[in-house]
Design an enzyme around this catalytic site. Structure first.
Site, PDB file in Angstrom:
ATOM      1  N   ASP A 242       0.831  -1.207   0.000  1.00  0.00           N
ATOM      2  CA  ASP A 242       0.000   0.000   0.000  1.00  0.00           C
ATOM      3  C   ASP A 242       0.869   1.262   0.000  1.00  0.00           C
ATOM      4  OD1 ASP A 242      -2.309  -1.598   0.149  1.00  0.00           O
ATOM      5  OD2 ASP A 242      -2.127  -1.712   2.330  1.00  0.00           O
ATOM      6  N   HIS A 269      -5.542  -3.544   5.376  1.00  0.00           N
ATOM      7  CA  HIS A 269      -4.983  -3.919   4.079  1.00  0.00           C
ATOM      8  C   HIS A 269      -6.072  -4.451   3.149  1.00  0.00           C
ATOM      9  CE1 HIS A 269      -1.881  -4.998   1.262  1.00  0.00           C
ATOM     10  NE2 HIS A 269      -2.138  -6.285   1.342  1.00  0.00           N
TER      11      HIS A 269
END
Length: 412
Positions: A242, A269
């Site tokens: 990310d 996530h």
């Protein structure tokens, strides 16, 4: 500025503004650079054969570029304006096990980890097809040894004596699937692998990649608790991808040098639980409201972007391997004594009311040394609202993982 091509054999030492930058010794090939006099090493794996001048992309970021320099004892002289190596890199000796090494993430991850001079051995484990991968990888002329282990009977030996365990095992996401759709299969896989970790290398750093990370990390924690070996400082959900995506997309959007960009990403996530804190971007840069919404949504949905682009043939494997390698390298640097290692990751946390939360942490020899709370101060209205909005979904994912682990008997 005019540029000229220069040929540099791997094993020579380029310099960056009079500071030594080092590549591993090799006589197999030469690299070409478009730079008259300035080389910027950006191999975060420290042994990757890549340097560039004013590069728009950093292999693992600024901290790892510094680590590249610091991990070697070098003495640089110049002859006819060419750098000359007069000392060899110091060797470290850490062992890394990859559980799920035959998969789409495991294979490129194994290659990247084998390139690290911090690694003395790479243990490759999977239920099948790992011998050929190990044979292939072992032909790469880096010092680390490659060992293969196939099936549950060989899993204990794959884990004995390792310093870091990385778990990318499980089924990949396909078009139309969410990370939660993977839960029923991957939850059981992670549980059984963590049981083996608890029995054979309870002191190791544990890196969970298997999705849904929001749930699989709590599963791992519960299993380790039942085994009596849980150390929350050494259990990590790898959310580095990310950050990698956020840095890439922001650099592209704002025409910044990627090596300079750092965007903290917090939360979890999956989907809306992924919250890039664009207001905390370094270097400081302003975004319009529409840019914030556009970038945030793209970062949150980047995994789907890859799944759809691959049209059913796979998910984000190469970028995930790259991000996981960055996190492994950071962990090894910390274990090796680097006192300046910071990464965003999903860990047990008191930063919010949730028991697990992704944020920037300081990593040391014994794992998480500090959770950086300052990133959650002074948020924009958009970020504050997004933070509150993600909490119910993240809470549900955590509880789902805990419930699964508590319903399942733990192998003795």
């Amino acid at each position: 500025m005019a540029t000229s091509a220069a040929t540099l054999s791997v094993g020579t030492t380029p310099t960056c503004n009079s500071k030594p930058c080092m590549l591993p010794k090799s006589n197999l090939f030469n690299l070409r650079f478009n730079s008259p006099n300035y080389f910027q090493c950006f191999s975060g794996l420290k042994a990757a054969a890549s340097v560039s001048c004013e590069s728009e992309s950093s292999f693992l970021g600024r901290e790892s570029s510094i680590a590249l320099r610091d991990s070697f004892t070098t003495c640089v002289t110049r002859k006819n304006h060419e750098p000359v190596l007069c000392q060899q890199p110091q060797a470290s000796s850490f062992k890394v096990a990859i559980l799920g090494a035959a998969g789409g993430i495991g294979q490129p991850l194994a290659l990247l980890i084998k390139m690290s001079p911090l690694v003395s051995a790479v243990h490759l484990y999977d239920v099948a097809d790992v011998k050929g991968i190990a044979a292939d990888l072992s032909h790469c002329n880096t010092p680390s040894q490659v060992l293969d282990f196939t099936g549950p009977a060989e899993l204990p030996n794959a884990l004995k004596g390792v310093d870091v365990v990385v778990i990318p095992a499980g089924v990949p996401r396909k078009p139309g699937m969410t990370r939660d759709d993977l839960f029923n299969v991957n939850a059981g896989i992670v549980k059984s692998l963590i049981e083996a970790v608890a029995d054979n290398c309870p002191e190791a750093f544990i890196h969970i990649i298997s999705n849904p990370v929001n749930s699989t990390v709590p599963i791992a924690a519960e299993v380790l608790k039942k085994k009596g070996v849980y150390d929350p400082k050494k259990l990590f959900g790898v959310t580095t991808l990310d950050v990698v995506r956020a840095n890439t997309f922001v650099a592209q959007k704002k025409n910044l040098r990627l090596i300079d960009v750092d965007v903290p990403v917090v939360g979890g996530h999956a989907g809306i639980t992924i919250l890039p804190l664009l207001s905390k971007t370094k270097p400081s840069v302003s975004f319009t409201d529409s840019e914030v919404q556009e970038l945030t949504m793209r970062i949150q949905n980047a995994g789907t972007e890859v799944v759809e682009a691959k049209a059913g043939t796979g998910s984000a494997t190469l970028s995930m391997a790259y991000a996981a390698a960055r996190f492994v390298e950071s962990s090894l640097r910390a274990i090796d004594g680097d006192a300046d290692v910071y990464e965003c990751c999903y860990v047990q946390s008191e930063l919010t009311e949730l028991p697990f939360f992704a944020s920037r942490v300081k990593i040391g020899r014994k794992g998480v040394e500090a959770v950086i709370s300052s990133d959650l101060r002074g948020l924009t209205e958009y970020e504050s609202e997004a933070l509150e909005a993600l909490k119910p979904e993240l809470k549900a994912s955590i509880e789902k993982g805990v419930a699964f682990a508590n319903k399942q008997p733990v192998a003795a």
